[in-house]
Scaffold this active site. Structure first.
Site, PDB file in Angstrom:
ATOM      1  N   GLY A 128       0.788  -1.222   0.000  1.00  0.00           N
ATOM      2  CA  GLY A 128       0.000   0.000   0.000  1.00  0.00           C
ATOM      3  C   GLY A 128       0.819   1.271   0.000  1.00  0.00           C
ATOM      4  N   GLY A 130       2.974   1.997  -2.569  1.00  0.00           N
ATOM      5  CA  GLY A 130       3.370   2.308  -3.935  1.00  0.00           C
ATOM      6  C   GLY A 130       4.780   1.876  -4.262  1.00  0.00           C
ATOM      7  N   SER A 133       4.866  -4.058  -4.372  1.00  0.00           N
ATOM      8  CA  SER A 133       4.875  -5.405  -3.791  1.00  0.00           C
ATOM      9  C   SER A 133       4.281  -6.412  -4.768  1.00  0.00           C
ATOM     10  CB  SER A 133       4.103  -5.418  -2.465  1.00  0.00           C
ATOM     11  OG  SER A 133       2.777  -4.950  -2.630  1.00  0.00           O
ATOM     12  N   GLU A 166      -1.086  -9.017 -14.426  1.00  0.00           N
ATOM     13  CA  GLU A 166      -1.711  -7.860 -13.789  1.00  0.00           C
ATOM     14  C   GLU A 166      -2.959  -7.429 -14.576  1.00  0.00           C
ATOM     15  OE1 GLU A 166      -1.163  -5.402 -10.459  1.00  0.00           O
ATOM     16  OE2 GLU A 166       0.706  -6.175 -11.258  1.00  0.00           O
ATOM     17  N   ASP A 178       7.111  -1.206 -13.351  1.00  0.00           N
ATOM     18  CA  ASP A 178       7.295  -1.904 -12.076  1.00  0.00           C
ATOM     19  C   ASP A 178       7.895  -3.280 -12.286  1.00  0.00           C
ATOM     20  OD1 ASP A 178       6.016   0.336 -11.231  1.00  0.00           O
ATOM     21  OD2 ASP A 178       4.219  -0.662 -10.502  1.00  0.00           O
ATOM     22  N   TYR A 227      -6.795   7.528 -12.208  1.00  0.00           N
ATOM     23  CA  TYR A 227      -5.735   7.012 -13.091  1.00  0.00           C
ATOM     24  C   TYR A 227      -6.293   6.812 -14.497  1.00  0.00           C
ATOM     25  CZ  TYR A 227      -2.036   3.784 -14.709  1.00  0.00           C
ATOM     26  OH  TYR A 227      -1.033   3.176 -15.417  1.00  0.00           O
TER      27      TYR A 227
END
Length: 386
Positions: A128, A130, A133, A166, A178, A227
């Protein structure tokens, strides 16, 4: 003993407890922090992240004759079983299992025959905050399972597989940053990543600077909708110019067309285009140890996120201003991550880390009724077998 050593020992002990034997192979993948280059990734632009020493560890052992992957999540104390004879699809619960199932499905689509195995996974990447994880989990699973199958994925293929997991299993239409920095990070180096070609170059981190991440502990609200809204606004700007992405528009072209663009679309595009320019310039400054220029670029990045992209919040702006007042041109500071809360990142000389932490511990709770959380990080290696 190091943080990493403790985590590896803990995961190994959990494996022994759950499966009655020792694991035969361990893998690790790190979280990450983005130094500069925010909301540029899905615009085919440039980002400058580094992997950090917080990591996810996977312990594994083959189970001959088995058609199952049994995976125990140490962080949740839950066992999940995947039947390799059936088509792997998302599940309603537990949510963490969909990251695993997405990685497994992607590897199978790439033609890998996955063996039956027992796995334990757990990490110390703050959730949480950013710091990615989820990408850390995807990268350790991708490398571990592909290695068990006899065909270890390259960092690039591992990153693409994690991004697909994802998108298709976790429901987040993320960029590639990421996953790629978690897969390909190098100790002591940042990565200048071209999000269109997926090419990257390593950029040495100056030995004089430390990476301090400060979590505002502001609960991030409306992040997904905001976003997606920003993404649509950027796509509208690119469509106006008739190009694939804002990567292909120069600031001069944007200024020339300002009168024809809605003010909001113009502002969003100006952030992305200028941020791309800042990111490439920051890589040059970092490489040459030009901290004064780096400081200015990080300050401009934060102002652009605040004014043109409108993704900061008062608590974040407060933290950035307080750190900037202390470090001046000796370091840089900006918000990092998607926005609307979360963290700031500061690049500071070692002698300023403690004064900054002490100062913020006093003034931030008084101003915003929240406690800051501090993570002192080093640029670290990417996904690897231990």
């Amino acid at each position: 003993m190091s943080l990493a050593g403790n985590l590896q020992d803990m995961i190994t002990a959990v494996f022994h407890r759950e499966f009655g034997s020792a694991p035969t192979q361990l893998f690790s993948a790190p979280g990450r922090v983005n130094l500069i280059g925010e909301h540029t990734d899905y615009n085919d632009g440039f980002v400058l992240p580094c992997a950090i020493q917080f990591e996810t560890v996977l312990a594994s052992a083959l189970v001959p004759g088995s058609n199952q992957i049994r995976i125990f999540a140490a962080d949740y104390q839950e066992l999940h079983i995947i039947d390799l004879t059936e088509t792997v699809t998302p599940v309603a619960t537990p949510r963490w299992a969909n990251y695993v199932r997405g990685v497994v499905a992607g590897l199978q689509q790439r033609g890998l025959v996955l063996p039956g195995c027992d796995l334990v996974v757990g990490g110390n990447v703050p959730q949480g905050a950013g710091l990615s994880s989820s990408a850390s989990l995807e990268m350790v699973l991708g490398l571990g399972l592909s290695t068990l199958a006899g065909s270890p994925l390259s960092p690039r293929d591992n990153a693409l597989n994690g991004q697909q997991a994802e998108h298709q299993f976790a429901g987040c239409q993320c960029g590639i940053m990421d996953q790629l920095v978690s897969a390909a990070g190098q100790a002591g180096q940042a990565l200048l990543l071209d999000c269109r070609s997926l090419d990257y170059q390593t950029v040495p981190m100056p030995a004089s600077l430390q990476v301090l991440i400060i979590h505002s502990n502001v609960k991030r609200g409306l992040v997904d909708s905001a976003y997606n809204e920003r993404r649509e606004q950027c796509e509208a700007a690119a469509a106006f110019f008739g190009v694939k992405a804002l990567r292909d528009v120069t600031l001069a072209q944007l200024e020339a067309a300002q009168a024809q663009l809605a003010p909001l679309i113009y502002a969003r595009a100006r952030h992305v285009i200028s941020e791309n320019n800042r990111t490439e310039a920051a890589a040059v400054a970092l490489k040459s140890g030009d901290i004064k220029t780096l400081s200015a670029l990080m300050a401009q990045s934060h102002q652009s996120m605040r004014d043109d992209f409108a993704i900061t919040v008062p608590a974040i702006d407060f933290l950035v201003a307080e750190v900037a007042a202390i470090c001046g041109e000796r370091g840089g500071v900006r918000m990092t991550g998607g926005g609307f809360g979360g963290c700031i990142v500061a690049l500071l000389p070692a002698d300023l880390v403690e004064p900054v932490c002490l100062h913020l511990s006093k003034v931030y709770p008084a101003a915003h009724q929240l406690e800051p959380t501090f993570y002192l990080c080093q640029a670290s290696a990417g996904a690897r077998a231990l």
